[in-house]
Write a protein that holds these residues in place. Sequence first.
Motif, PDB file in Angstrom:
ATOM      1  N   ILE A 140     128.803 144.946  36.991  1.00  0.00           N
ATOM      2  CA  ILE A 140     129.863 145.783  37.540  1.00  0.00           C
ATOM      3  C   ILE A 140     129.265 146.964  38.303  1.00  0.00           C
ATOM      4  O   ILE A 140     129.910 147.533  39.190  1.00  0.00           O
ATOM      5  N   VAL A 141     128.004 147.327  37.974  1.00  0.00           N
ATOM      6  CA  VAL A 141     127.324 148.413  38.685  1.00  0.00           C
ATOM      7  C   VAL A 141     126.043 147.920  39.359  1.00  0.00           C
ATOM      8  O   VAL A 141     125.181 148.716  39.714  1.00  0.00           O
ATOM      9  N   ALA A 142     125.916 146.624  39.561  1.00  0.00           N
ATOM     10  CA  ALA A 142     124.667 146.051  40.065  1.00  0.00           C
ATOM     11  C   ALA A 142     124.277 146.603  41.432  1.00  0.00           C
ATOM     12  O   ALA A 142     123.114 146.952  41.668  1.00  0.00           O
ATOM     13  N   TYR A 160     135.867 142.375  30.289  1.00  0.00           N
ATOM     14  CA  TYR A 160     135.666 142.988  31.605  1.00  0.00           C
ATOM     15  C   TYR A 160     135.326 141.929  32.646  1.00  0.00           C
ATOM     16  O   TYR A 160     135.857 141.939  33.759  1.00  0.00           O
ATOM     17  N   THR A 161     134.467 141.004  32.267  1.00  0.00           N
ATOM     18  CA  THR A 161     134.090 139.932  33.188  1.00  0.00           C
ATOM     19  C   THR A 161     135.280 139.043  33.516  1.00  0.00           C
ATOM     20  O   THR A 161     135.454 138.616  34.659  1.00  0.00           O
ATOM     21  N   MET A 162     136.127 138.778  32.530  1.00  0.00           N
ATOM     22  CA  MET A 162     137.260 137.886  32.758  1.00  0.00           C
ATOM     23  C   MET A 162     138.422 138.585  33.459  1.00  0.00           C
ATOM     24  O   MET A 162     139.087 137.990  34.302  1.00  0.00           O
ATOM     25  N   LYS A 207     135.839 138.188  41.999  1.00  0.00           N
ATOM     26  CA  LYS A 207     135.876 138.402  43.442  1.00  0.00           C
ATOM     27  C   LYS A 207     134.581 137.940  44.100  1.00  0.00           C
ATOM     28  O   LYS A 207     134.603 137.323  45.169  1.00  0.00           O
ATOM     29  N   LYS A 208     133.460 138.221  43.443  1.00  0.00           N
ATOM     30  CA  LYS A 208     132.167 137.806  43.989  1.00  0.00           C
ATOM     31  C   LYS A 208     132.098 136.283  44.092  1.00  0.00           C
ATOM     32  O   LYS A 208     131.636 135.741  45.104  1.00  0.00           O
ATOM     33  N   LEU A 209     132.575 135.589  43.081  1.00  0.00           N
ATOM     34  CA  LEU A 209     132.560 134.126  43.114  1.00  0.00           C
ATOM     35  C   LEU A 209     133.576 133.590  44.116  1.00  0.00           C
ATOM     36  O   LEU A 209     133.325 132.573  44.772  1.00  0.00           O
ATOM     37  N   SER A 210     134.703 134.266  44.248  1.00  0.00           N
ATOM     38  CA  SER A 210     135.699 133.860  45.245  1.00  0.00           C
ATOM     39  C   SER A 210     135.135 133.985  46.653  1.00  0.00           C
ATOM     40  O   SER A 210     135.391 133.140  47.518  1.00  0.00           O
ATOM     41  N   GLU A 211     134.357 135.029  46.882  1.00  0.00           N
ATOM     42  CA  GLU A 211     133.715 135.207  48.182  1.00  0.00           C
ATOM     43  C   GLU A 211     132.712 134.089  48.469  1.00  0.00           C
ATOM     44  O   GLU A 211     132.395 133.819  49.632  1.00  0.00           O
ATOM     45  N   GLU A 212     132.248 133.447  47.403  1.00  0.00           N
ATOM     46  CA  GLU A 212     131.338 132.310  47.543  1.00  0.00           C
ATOM     47  C   GLU A 212     132.106 130.990  47.654  1.00  0.00           C
ATOM     48  O   GLU A 212     131.514 129.914  47.598  1.00  0.00           O
ATOM     49  N   GLY A 213     133.435 131.069  47.799  1.00  0.00           N
ATOM     50  CA  GLY A 213     134.243 129.879  48.026  1.00  0.00           C
ATOM     51  C   GLY A 213     134.684 129.153  46.775  1.00  0.00           C
ATOM     52  O   GLY A 213     135.098 127.987  46.849  1.00  0.00           O
ATOM     53  N   LEU A 214     134.655 129.836  45.624  1.00  0.00           N
ATOM     54  CA  LEU A 214     135.012 129.195  44.369  1.00  0.00           C
ATOM     55  C   LEU A 214     136.361 129.693  43.862  1.00  0.00           C
ATOM     56  O   LEU A 214     136.725 130.851  44.056  1.00  0.00           O
ATOM     57  N   ASP A 224     121.083 139.000  41.438  1.00  0.00           N
ATOM     58  CA  ASP A 224     122.487 139.069  41.043  1.00  0.00           C
ATOM     59  C   ASP A 224     122.883 137.792  40.300  1.00  0.00           C
ATOM     60  O   ASP A 224     122.820 136.694  40.858  1.00  0.00           O
ATOM     61  N   ILE A 225     123.316 137.937  39.058  1.00  0.00           N
ATOM     62  CA  ILE A 225     123.672 136.781  38.238  1.00  0.00           C
ATOM     63  C   ILE A 225     124.871 136.030  38.810  1.00  0.00           C
ATOM     64  O   ILE A 225     124.988 134.812  38.668  1.00  0.00           O
ATOM     65  N   ARG A 226     125.761 136.752  39.501  1.00  0.00           N
ATOM     66  CA  ARG A 226     126.952 136.117  40.077  1.00  0.00           C
ATOM     67  C   ARG A 226     126.570 135.198  41.229  1.00  0.00           C
ATOM     68  O   ARG A 226     127.073 134.067  41.340  1.00  0.00           O
ATOM     69  N   VAL A 227     125.694 135.671  42.078  1.00  0.00           N
ATOM     70  CA  VAL A 227     125.248 134.860  43.221  1.00  0.00           C
ATOM     71  C   VAL A 227     124.448 133.659  42.737  1.00  0.00           C
ATOM     72  O   VAL A 227     124.635 132.532  43.220  1.00  0.00           O
ATOM     73  N   ALA A 228     123.567 133.888  41.773  1.00  0.00           N
ATOM     74  CA  ALA A 228     122.770 132.786  41.241  1.00  0.00           C
ATOM     75  C   ALA A 228     123.662 131.720  40.613  1.00  0.00           C
ATOM     76  O   ALA A 228     123.437 130.511  40.800  1.00  0.00           O
ATOM     77  N   THR A 229     124.690 132.149  39.882  1.00  0.00           N
ATOM     78  CA  THR A 229     125.612 131.200  39.254  1.00  0.00           C
ATOM     79  C   THR A 229     126.413 130.442  40.303  1.00  0.00           C
ATOM     80  O   THR A 229     126.601 129.222  40.200  1.00  0.00           O
ATOM     81  N   ALA A 230     126.887 131.142  41.325  1.00  0.00           N
ATOM     82  CA  ALA A 230     127.615 130.469  42.410  1.00  0.00           C
ATOM     83  C   ALA A 230     126.747 129.423  43.086  1.00  0.00           C
ATOM     84  O   ALA A 230     127.216 128.314  43.389  1.00  0.00           O
TER      85      ALA A 230
END
Length: 232
Positions: free
Chosen positions: A88-90, A127-129, A136-143, A103-109
Amino acid sequence: MKKIGLVGGISWTSTLDYYRFINEETNKRLGHLNFAECIIYSVNFENFSTYNADYNWEGTFQLLSNAASRLKDAGAEVIVLGANTAHIVAERVAQKVGLPLIDIRVATANAIHKRQLKKVGLLGTVYTMELDFYKKKLSEEGLEIIIPATKAEIDFIEETLLHELGKGILLQRTKQEYISIINRLIEQGAEGIILGCTEIPLLISQEDISVPVFNSTLIHAQAAVEFALTTT
């Protein structure tokens, strides 16, 4: 190889897995007796949890950025925040410290894209859910991201993360409830499941679930090694 700086202690149980995965992946790639150059700064989880519970993201930022700065001072060349919620503060941490941050979000996407999936279920802290920083980060990756449908399910996950998994307590009845929650997400169309808290893989594995499972701890660790070994 670049020196990996791991902000751990959030929680210590998943930090153990981070250290193991980072070294296993390094050895897998380099062979012989090669292992990672890794520096760990383990923060007090009580502070992290308290700031988050109060939605005091400035406190969370100060805690994590100070840890990351200590790692930089010790020679780290890339930073890993060892928790999904920490992201959240990455962006702010990366900017303050002035080092690359994996970034764990980008790596997961990226891992989900490799399986060519579009709609995935997400389990993690409240908080994550519920907040936007992850989805939003994953949505920006098309998911397309779905989370458990009821507040009771979300609260159950949060409570067990804090009072069981974060302390290394693994109960069979808790595992069965997680599997039930996941199966309901699959019934809603989830093609895969993100274990979006680094403690959840202590309890749930691919063998438990009928669709692809994405272990965010392992994915994050592997992405860190990839960066450490392939960049100049």
